[in-house]
Write a protein that holds these residues in place. Structure first.
Motif, PDB file in Angstrom:
ATOM      1  N   ARG A   1      64.107  42.228 116.012  1.00  0.00           N
ATOM      2  CA  ARG A   1      64.217  40.768 115.846  1.00  0.00           C
ATOM      3  C   ARG A   1      64.705  40.061 117.105  1.00  0.00           C
ATOM      4  N   LEU A   2      65.400  40.810 117.968  1.00  0.00           N
ATOM      5  CA  LEU A   2      65.848  40.215 119.234  1.00  0.00           C
ATOM      6  C   LEU A   2      64.723  40.177 120.273  1.00  0.00           C
ATOM      7  N   ARG A   3      63.622  40.826 119.949  1.00  0.00           N
ATOM      8  CA  ARG A   3      62.478  40.854 120.891  1.00  0.00           C
ATOM      9  C   ARG A   3      61.207  40.425 120.173  1.00  0.00           C
ATOM     10  N   PRO A   4      61.199  39.202 119.655  1.00  0.00           N
ATOM     11  CA  PRO A   4      60.029  38.763 118.893  1.00  0.00           C
ATOM     12  C   PRO A   4      58.790  38.701 119.781  1.00  0.00           C
ATOM     13  N   GLY A   5      57.639  38.974 119.167  1.00  0.00           N
ATOM     14  CA  GLY A   5      56.382  38.893 119.919  1.00  0.00           C
ATOM     15  C   GLY A   5      55.983  40.207 120.552  1.00  0.00           C
ATOM     16  N   ARG A   6      56.948  41.094 120.761  1.00  0.00           N
ATOM     17  CA  ARG A   6      56.603  42.408 121.328  1.00  0.00           C
ATOM     18  C   ARG A   6      56.101  43.330 120.222  1.00  0.00           C
ATOM     19  N   ARG A   7      55.170  44.199 120.520  1.00  0.00           N
ATOM     20  CA  ARG A   7      54.380  44.879 119.484  1.00  0.00           C
ATOM     21  C   ARG A   7      54.634  46.364 119.323  1.00  0.00           C
ATOM     22  N   LYS A   8      55.570  46.935 120.092  1.00  0.00           N
ATOM     23  CA  LYS A   8      55.674  48.401 120.085  1.00  0.00           C
ATOM     24  C   LYS A   8      57.121  48.886 119.993  1.00  0.00           C
ATOM     25  N   ILE A   9      57.262  50.061 119.359  1.00  0.00           N
ATOM     26  CA  ILE A   9      58.501  50.822 119.459  1.00  0.00           C
ATOM     27  C   ILE A   9      58.133  52.155 120.100  1.00  0.00           C
ATOM     28  N   VAL A  10      58.899  52.552 121.096  1.00  0.00           N
ATOM     29  CA  VAL A  10      58.643  53.830 121.760  1.00  0.00           C
ATOM     30  C   VAL A  10      59.745  54.798 121.378  1.00  0.00           C
ATOM     31  N   THR A  11      59.357  56.006 121.025  1.00  0.00           N
ATOM     32  CA  THR A  11      60.378  56.984 120.643  1.00  0.00           C
ATOM     33  C   THR A  11      59.942  58.384 121.027  1.00  0.00           C
ATOM     34  N   ASP A  12      60.892  59.300 120.884  1.00  0.00           N
ATOM     35  CA  ASP A  12      60.697  60.705 121.224  1.00  0.00           C
ATOM     36  C   ASP A  12      59.987  61.400 120.064  1.00  0.00           C
ATOM     37  N   ALA A  13      58.815  61.931 120.327  1.00  0.00           N
ATOM     38  CA  ALA A  13      58.040  62.592 119.268  1.00  0.00           C
ATOM     39  C   ALA A  13      58.764  63.800 118.697  1.00  0.00           C
ATOM     40  N   ASP A  14      59.735  64.338 119.432  1.00  0.00           N
ATOM     41  CA  ASP A  14      60.439  65.528 118.969  1.00  0.00           C
ATOM     42  C   ASP A  14      61.829  65.191 118.426  1.00  0.00           C
ATOM     43  N   ALA A  15      62.040  63.930 118.122  1.00  0.00           N
ATOM     44  CA  ALA A  15      63.335  63.518 117.561  1.00  0.00           C
ATOM     45  C   ALA A  15      63.536  64.158 116.193  1.00  0.00           C
ATOM     46  N   PHE A  16      64.780  64.157 115.733  1.00  0.00           N
ATOM     47  CA  PHE A  16      65.043  64.632 114.389  1.00  0.00           C
ATOM     48  C   PHE A  16      64.206  63.779 113.430  1.00  0.00           C
ATOM     49  N   PRO A  17      63.508  64.431 112.504  1.00  0.00           N
ATOM     50  CA  PRO A  17      62.493  63.712 111.711  1.00  0.00           C
ATOM     51  C   PRO A  17      62.972  62.431 111.044  1.00  0.00           C
ATOM     52  N   THR A  18      64.188  62.393 110.523  1.00  0.00           N
ATOM     53  CA  THR A  18      64.597  61.181 109.813  1.00  0.00           C
ATOM     54  C   THR A  18      64.529  59.966 110.726  1.00  0.00           C
ATOM     55  N   ASP A  19      64.795  60.153 112.007  1.00  0.00           N
ATOM     56  CA  ASP A  19      64.688  59.040 112.952  1.00  0.00           C
ATOM     57  C   ASP A  19      63.236  58.579 113.064  1.00  0.00           C
ATOM     58  N   LEU A  20      62.333  59.533 113.133  1.00  0.00           N
ATOM     59  CA  LEU A  20      60.906  59.185 113.223  1.00  0.00           C
ATOM     60  C   LEU A  20      60.449  58.441 111.971  1.00  0.00           C
ATOM     61  N   TYR A  21      60.931  58.890 110.820  1.00  0.00           N
ATOM     62  CA  TYR A  21      60.510  58.236 109.570  1.00  0.00           C
ATOM     63  C   TYR A  21      61.003  56.793 109.521  1.00  0.00           C
ATOM     64  N   ILE A  22      62.238  56.594 109.920  1.00  0.00           N
ATOM     65  CA  ILE A  22      62.792  55.233 109.877  1.00  0.00           C
ATOM     66  C   ILE A  22      62.085  54.340 110.911  1.00  0.00           C
ATOM     67  N   VAL A  23      61.816  54.883 112.070  1.00  0.00           N
ATOM     68  CA  VAL A  23      61.068  54.114 113.076  1.00  0.00           C
ATOM     69  C   VAL A  23      59.724  53.674 112.487  1.00  0.00           C
ATOM     70  N   ASP A  24      59.037  54.605 111.819  1.00  0.00           N
ATOM     71  CA  ASP A  24      57.740  54.258 111.211  1.00  0.00           C
ATOM     72  C   ASP A  24      57.888  53.144 110.174  1.00  0.00           C
TER      73      ASP A  24
END
Lengths: 400, 400
Positions: B101-124
């Protein structure tokens, strides 16, 4: 009236502090004696000695489901429709987002303007995320606000101030007639007031573990999802404990089959285990007996208040009709805040809700008729002696 | 090397089960002895006797902030920038939505594909709610993926499998250079690996209370918000404990001034109080000494593994460079799963992560050099005796 049979021995299962008359089980239930040893065992033996092996050997993994199954019996749900986890607010967020996603294209959430504030705040947040509007109206007006633009209704079954019960079957039917889904908040219901989620056709419910369920301060909450909905539900707090196979550590989320998909992060084992143990007190207790005892106590309080307290200006702000009265009774009085403090000094504990509600909870598992008489006599005495009229009682402090 | 001074007496503050050599403090920390009596006091005295008055008299209300302030000292934050509450997954949801919400208009989140899965799920889930895309790539490639379309980066400071440390200053700077905000997951950092959120300019962080912080199974997690952001943050789980004046019971949400606005529902008092008490062990312990002890133990393990275990086919899967090595060491081996089970039978506890990572956590507060030698000797012996080669060890069971 004689005490009900199955409730004859439940009071002694609670720790009652010396000299305290406690009428706040609707805020924080008394401590069941059994949890002392139980918590000590969880901490010393399961955590201290068992360490990570306790996820299996002490069945930490299934605590949300095991506590949920015990809860289900109190709210008319199937054992697999309820899980205990997170807080009521977080659970409301999960089920309300799920409800809204099941009704795409609809633009409104309707709710009770007098609901407990955290419910209103979460409704607003969900509405914001999905670009919906919120129609917050007095509960009784909800049916008149329902149309084909309503995605979901959020309603508390027993009002937190007045203790009025809203008819679960009628509101659910009206909601379904409009094609919408309903989310019930059972925080002031479970453990004191019967309800039948399955029979009434309810869609979702949430509730609190620390009131009449006696799960301890900040105990985990719970949520209910009707079995017919669960496989279509997509909840937004999709953490690893809601994954179909958490220990595959898969990069992509695949929701668990049943209500487990509503779990999020690692569950609070100590709190969940205490809640689960506390719920055992309800085993073998009939819901009808609970309801009978609750009505016996609230009716006695109302009758006594009419007789002894009306002349002092106290107004009963809870339903006189037992059919729609929950398990607490609120009195309103301009000096209510001061009176509650003087009662507290005398070790008679209730609570206070703005602007002038004196709330007294009557917990069917442990409150007695004798305590009700002591409560009314004490208020009467305080008024006669003007014992509420102390400068320090005018300064507001939060009651929880 | 001599034991570090401030750590000389910390081991004895933990309960170590008879005969157990414990290398899983990176999953569930040992029980600090002091929490037994403490939890008993919270339950019996604060809940059982104090009841609702304990919200004030036992300061239940300020537990998230008090625990947060203790945590802040371990992660380079100001005391008022950290609160303890909810789970890591829930907290990640709150701060990541705030970041987006602090970066309105931007379209992407970048994350580590090998992160602990719960982080990946929440990012999704956050991406789905805001219509963003997720770029999940190996951590090292994150800087090359940053552009003016990136709203936020989510990265775990210490990788949960390899223990590789990602440079907080460098990743934060690269993120800021692209105009994005970064969320750090400190679950494998706090209590074992130094980090300096404020100095590195980090925006948000979350982490887990039950690993090196020894808060107990499913202990509350925590979150960090840089002071410069907090007043602009709008988090989606806006429950009543995050309200500026919760006990006004206002119908409209008004966020608390500071990090308190990230609280949601009623806090889990027992779990929070246990976590807060467990954190007292860190008082007077120097972060440099913690780091020194951690490196001493991991280096000894790696050196011993090279000498005794390489010939059996074990491969060190954690950084050899101490500058980028966290406090656990992973070995990879095709029979890793079976070896871990035989170790467990011998009361030597580590854990296992798919597909073949044998993880050994070295908790600076309680593990010793002598234990490291016993661990390596045991693995060596198991291989020489082929003690891993039992049919029951081939059947997978979840390690937590």
């Amino acid at each position: 009236m004689p005490e009900d049979n199955t409730l004859a021995n439940t009071r002694e299962r609670f720790h009652i502090p010396d000299g305290v008359r406690y009428f706040d089980g609707n805020s924080l239930g008394l401590m069941p004696k059994v949890v002392q040893l139980h918590a000590s065992n969880v901490i010393t033996h399961e955590w201290g000695n068992g360490l990570i092996s306790s996820w299996h050997s002490a069945e930490w993994r299934t605590l949300p489901q095991r506590a949920g199954a015990k809860l289900a019996a109190l709210i008319g749900a199937r054992p697999d429709e309820v899980v205990a986890c997170d807080s009521t607010s977080v659970n409301l967020f999960k089920v309300l987002v799920s409800a809204v996603r099941l009704r795409p294209g609809r633009r409104k959430i309707v709710t009770d303007a007098d609901a407990f504030p955290t419910d209103l705040y979460i409704v607003d947040q969900v509405a914001r995320l999905f670009g919906l509007t919120v129609d917050a109206v007095p509960a009784k007006e909800i049916p008149s606000r329902l149309d084909d633009q309503v995605a979901a209704v959020v309603l508390t079954h027993v009002d937190y101030r007045s203790a009025e019960i809203y008819n679960m079957e009628e509101f659910t039917r009206a909601t379904h007639d409009a094609g919408a889904l309903i989310v019930w908040d059972l925080s002031h219901t479970a453990g004191a007031v019967p309800c039948d989620l399955d029979k009434s056709g309810a869609d979702f419910a949430v509730g609190c573990g620390y009131k009449y369920l006696n799960g301890g301060p900040g105990a985990p909450a719970y949520l209910y999802v009707a079995a017919r909905h669960v496989s279509a539900c997509e909840q937004p707090l999709a953490g690893w404990f809601g994954h179909a196979r958490p220990f595959d550590f898969a990069q992509k989320y695949a929701p668990a089959e049943g209500t487990d998909r509503f779990l999020c992060g690692t569950n609070p084992v100590i709190g969940l285990s205490v809640l689960s143990r506390a719920l055992d007190i309800f085993e073998g207790v009939s819901i009808d007996d609970i309801r009978g005892k609750s009505l016996q106590l609230t009716q006695l309080f109302i009758d006594s208040a009419d007789r002894q307290l009306a002349t002092h200006g106290f107004v009963v702000a809870s339903p006189r009709d037992p059919a729609i009265r929950g398990s607490h009774v609120s009195l309103r009085h301009t000096q209510g805040y001061a009176v509650m403090q003087e009662l507290s000094r005398r070790k008679i504990i209730g609570d206070f809700r703005m602007p002038d509600y004196m709330r007294f909870g009557f917990a069917p598992l442990y409150n007695t008729e004798d305590e009700v008489h002591q409560l009314v006599d004490a208020i009467d005495g305080i008024m006669k002696e003007r014992a509420w009229d102390k400068p320090e009682y005018q300064q507001r402090r939060d009651f929880t």
